[in-house]
Design a protein around this motif. Structure first.
Motif: not given
Length: 227
Positions: A47-68
């Protein structure tokens, strides 16, 4: 984010039978209590990992996978670039060995690339090598035994299956599951990848550090039941 059902649904849980020729019931109870304690700590860790990584993945998706789009219950971001041939695979549920129904484990032939979030490629099929232009896997197998990581299993299976007038929840990312010709791109938090287990190449070099979110591009060349 506190829903781990999809993650543990795709883990293969082995049970160990303990004989009592020299063990007491108290010892068995102690072992069960210890396992519950470990499971609880592991859930807290994930749970702690998922919470920690959530904003990192959000930023990555918005930058590298538009429309994800985000799958809320896993933290996986994904985009279907090509839907594939509708109805090319539908046999997601099969008779279970103990009665009832079980998930099918079709064989998939794919082209793919796997990367760390820094862009480093840790694995990919080759356009130049005729022997490595595609690779085949059986979905539904846990990666602890050399099978697929949970993120791949979730990508291939549908959200639910309608069979004989009833709807069965399966837990995949997409409505119908990946079909022949489908192309999906996804970025997944580390618990749905290799978790805290580092991966090495044949020379012993670490290719995936522990707790690494991963980025995949997958093209489904074929999907069919294993003969």
């Amino acid at each position: 984010m506190n829903n781990l059902s999809k993650l543990f649904f795709f883990f293969v849980l082995a049970t160990v039978s303990i004989t009592s020729c020299s063990k007491s019931d108290d010892n068995n109870n102690d072992l069960a209590d210890e396992q519950r304690r470990r499971d609880s700590l592991n859930r807290v860790r994930i749970e702690a990992l998922l919470e920690e990584q959530a904003p990192i993945l959000k930023n990555f998706a918005e930058e590298h996978i538009p429309g994800a789009v985000l799958d809320d219950s896993t933290g996986i971001w994904f985009k279907i670039h090509t839907p594939g041939e509708e109805g090319s695979y539908t046999s997601w549920l099969v008779p279970g060995s103990m009665g009832g129904l079980a998930l099918a484990r079709p064989t998939v032939e794919v082209k793919y690339a796997g990367k760390l979030l820094n862009g480093n490629v840790f694995d990919k099929t080759s356009e130049d090598d005729p022997k490595d232009q595609t690779r085949s896997f059986q979905i539904g197998n846990d990666n602890m035994g050399g099978g697929l990581i949970p993120a791949w299993n979730l990508a291939f299976y549908p959200k639910e299956v309608r069979l004989n007038g009833r709807d069965y929840k399966v837990g995949g990312l997409t409505e119908n599951g990946l079909q022949k010709g489908a192309v999906i791109e996804l970025v997944a938090p580390s618990p749905y990848c290799y978790d805290n287990r580092e991966q090495k190449d044949k020379d012993g070099k670490v290719t995936i550090p522990p707790d690494s979110p991963l980025h995949f591009y997958i093209e489904v060349v074929d999907i069919k039941d294993k003969k």
